[in-house]
Design an enzyme around this catalytic site. Structure first.
Site, PDB file in Angstrom:
ATOM      1  N   TYR A 142       0.905  -1.225   0.154  1.00  0.00           N
ATOM      2  CA  TYR A 142       0.131   0.011   0.167  1.00  0.00           C
ATOM      3  C   TYR A 142       0.790   1.276  -0.045  1.00  0.00           C
ATOM      4  O   TYR A 142       0.479   2.322  -0.707  1.00  0.00           O
ATOM      5  CB  TYR A 142      -0.944   0.024   1.338  1.00  0.00           C
ATOM      6  CG  TYR A 142      -2.166  -0.592   1.111  1.00  0.00           C
ATOM      7  CD1 TYR A 142      -2.343  -1.935   0.720  1.00  0.00           C
ATOM      8  CD2 TYR A 142      -3.626   0.311   1.292  1.00  0.00           C
ATOM      9  CE1 TYR A 142      -3.732  -2.500   0.923  1.00  0.00           C
ATOM     10  CE2 TYR A 142      -4.563  -0.658   1.088  1.00  0.00           C
ATOM     11  CZ  TYR A 142      -4.604  -1.930   0.824  1.00  0.00           C
ATOM     12  OH  TYR A 142      -5.904  -2.316   0.713  1.00  0.00           O
ATOM     13  N   LYS A 189       3.008 -15.538   2.342  1.00  0.00           N
ATOM     14  CA  LYS A 189       3.209 -16.166   1.266  1.00  0.00           C
ATOM     15  C   LYS A 189       4.615 -16.391   1.079  1.00  0.00           C
ATOM     16  O   LYS A 189       5.569 -15.639   0.259  1.00  0.00           O
ATOM     17  CB  LYS A 189       2.680 -15.203  -0.307  1.00  0.00           C
ATOM     18  CG  LYS A 189       2.876 -15.957  -1.224  1.00  0.00           C
ATOM     19  CD  LYS A 189       1.723 -16.902  -1.363  1.00  0.00           C
ATOM     20  CE  LYS A 189       1.907 -17.746  -2.911  1.00  0.00           C
ATOM     21  NZ  LYS A 189       0.857 -19.048  -2.957  1.00  0.00           N
ATOM     22  N   ASP A 221      -2.985 -18.156  -0.006  1.00  0.00           N
ATOM     23  CA  ASP A 221      -3.989 -18.869  -0.671  1.00  0.00           C
ATOM     24  C   ASP A 221      -4.592 -19.944   0.208  1.00  0.00           C
ATOM     25  O   ASP A 221      -5.946 -20.283  -0.050  1.00  0.00           O
ATOM     26  CB  ASP A 221      -3.365 -19.223  -1.929  1.00  0.00           C
ATOM     27  CG  ASP A 221      -2.094 -20.107  -1.730  1.00  0.00           C
ATOM     28  OD1 ASP A 221      -1.548 -20.218  -0.630  1.00  0.00           O
ATOM     29  OD2 ASP A 221      -1.422 -20.681  -2.670  1.00  0.00           O
ATOM     30  N   ASP A 245      -6.374  -6.959   4.160  1.00  0.00           N
ATOM     31  CA  ASP A 245      -7.760  -6.467   3.562  1.00  0.00           C
ATOM     32  C   ASP A 245      -8.494  -7.227   2.930  1.00  0.00           C
ATOM     33  O   ASP A 245      -9.567  -7.455   3.006  1.00  0.00           O
ATOM     34  CB  ASP A 245      -7.053  -5.441   2.488  1.00  0.00           C
ATOM     35  CG  ASP A 245      -8.149  -4.726   1.626  1.00  0.00           C
ATOM     36  OD1 ASP A 245      -9.145  -4.189   2.321  1.00  0.00           O
ATOM     37  OD2 ASP A 245      -8.093  -4.573   0.401  1.00  0.00           O
ATOM     38  N   ASP A 249     -12.432  -9.076   4.187  1.00  0.00           N
ATOM     39  CA  ASP A 249     -13.780  -8.952   3.441  1.00  0.00           C
ATOM     40  C   ASP A 249     -14.499 -10.161   3.428  1.00  0.00           C
ATOM     41  O   ASP A 249     -15.469 -10.731   3.297  1.00  0.00           O
ATOM     42  CB  ASP A 249     -13.261  -8.477   2.027  1.00  0.00           C
ATOM     43  CG  ASP A 249     -13.765  -6.699   2.130  1.00  0.00           C
ATOM     44  OD1 ASP A 249     -13.392  -6.275   2.824  1.00  0.00           O
ATOM     45  OD2 ASP A 249     -14.224  -6.406   0.897  1.00  0.00           O
TER      46      ASP A 249
END
Ligand code: IPM
Ligand code: MN
Length: 372
Positions: A142, A189, A221, A245, A249
């Site tokens: 970000y 990851k 993942d 983020d 959701d």
């Protein structure tokens, strides 16, 4: 307690849902004899319209001089559909997080028993789910260097983390796990990214000071899949900015609506509380947005200042509204209740909780005022 609270209602449904939180906080102030002062300030698309800046200096000033910030939502379709826009509402929120040093974003995820059938997931999978996401909020992709070549054909965003940035949030996440079910899952990851390998090294080192907490690791993942397959396995999830983020959701599906998920963004000197949902421009001004995520964010604000009983009073009032099906149409398409009525009910319930027996079922059915 006296608290100065900056109110940044922002765009879309932000002002409507934030108004309900203020109503609820005023009910708390009245019931428990606190004094909350609210100072409104501009942020997001509305701030761009009025000042050309998504985070005007005056807003930052008000936030820096407040005890806490209550944030609504930002974003407007006119920017979403224009990739060439130089100034975007989201920059206001990102700059605010960075300027206030809000490096930890806490997002609790819970399956409410009364809403189990609202989730698209099976009851057997989600019932009993109760975990919290600790999302790093001021680093990573970000905030790394962004580049676009002169021809506009090649772009890059740098993902960068330092040991210090990882350590400070890791301590908070371990402490949270210690006060819960003592399990921390680092989502990364590390099979591909150097930053993720740094996260693993730093978090496992920090973990040595929290030996009572079980630490495990999951690639993002796989984590995305596990959150849907077996969400009960999680207690505290710790992760970097963008993974956090995305999975938060995703996790909101467990509760049945993204309109229920609250969040706290904490730094060393400041704290901001906001629903995780966006500005939902299609619903703006229609009195249909679910105010619960914002109201639960207000509860997190109180908890942050040690007002546990008060936070609990909000949580109970929210659970009451859910169990009586006093909900917006995202949770029950047949519901006659709007944003303001939900706020009225929750605020009334806080003031009159003992008079619970007086809840007038008939009025509830008519979507009228709910407590005699
Ligand atoms: C969130 C939002 C923000 C983010 C946007 C609005 C910049 O999606 O708080 O989750 O990506 O952090
Ligand atoms: Mn998001």
């Amino acid at each position: 307690m006296k608290l100065n609270i900056a109110v940044l209602a922002g765009d879309g449904i932000g002002p409507e849902v934030t108004a309900q939180s203020i109503k609820v906080l005023n009910a708390i102030a009245e019931t428990y004899s606190h004094s909350f002062e609210f100072r409104e300030a501009l942020v997001g698309a509305i701030a761009i319209d009025k000042t050309g800046n998504p985070l005007p200096e005056e807003t930052l000033d008000i936030c820096e001089n407040s005890d806490a910030v209550l944030f609504g939502a930002i974003g407007d379709p006119k920017y979403d559909n224009d990739p060439s826009a130089k100034v975007r509402p989201e920059q206001g929120l990102l700059r605010l997080r960075k300027s206030l040093g809000l490096f930890t974003n806490i997002r609790p995820v819970k399956a409410y028993p009364t809403l189990i059938d609202k989730s698209p997931l099976k009851e057997s999978i989600i019932s009993g789910t109760d975990f919290t996401i600790y999302r790093e909020l001021t680093g990573g992709i970000y905030f790394g260097d962004k580049k676009l070549n002169d021809a506009g054909t090649v772009a890059s965003d740098l993902c960068k983390y330092s040991e210090k940035e990882i350590e400070r949030i890791a301590h908070l996440a371990f402490k949270a796990a210690r006060s819960r079910r003592k399990k921390l899952t680092l989502v990364d990851k590390a099979n591909v990214l150097e930053t993720s390998r740094l996260w693993r090294r730093v978090v496992s080192n920090v973990g040595k000071s929290y030996e009572d907490v079980e630490l495990d690791y999951l690639f993002v993942d796989n984590a995305a899949m596990q959150i849907i397959l077996n969400p009960k396995q999680f207690d505290v999830i710790l992760t970097e900015n963008m993974f956090g983020d995305i999975i938060s959701d995703e996790a909101s599906v467990i509760g049945g609506s993204i309109g229920l998920l609250a969040s706290a963004s904490i730094g060393n000197e400041n704290a901001l509380f906001e629903p995780i949902h966006g500005s939902y421009p299609q619903a703006k001004g229609k009195d249909i947005a679910n105010p619960i995520a914002s109201i639960l964010s207000a509860a997190m604000l109180l908890e942050h200042f040690g007002l546990k009983e008060e936070a609990q009073a909000i949580n109970e009032a929210v659970e009451k509204s859910l169990s009586l099906n006093i909900v917006t149409t995202d949770l029950d398409p047949e519901s006659a209740f709007g944003t303001q009525k939900i706020g009225d009910f929750i605020a009334d319930y806080i003031v009159n909780a003992e008079d619970e027996v007086c809840i007038n079922k008939e009025n509830i059915n008519f979507g009228q005022s709910t407590i005699i």
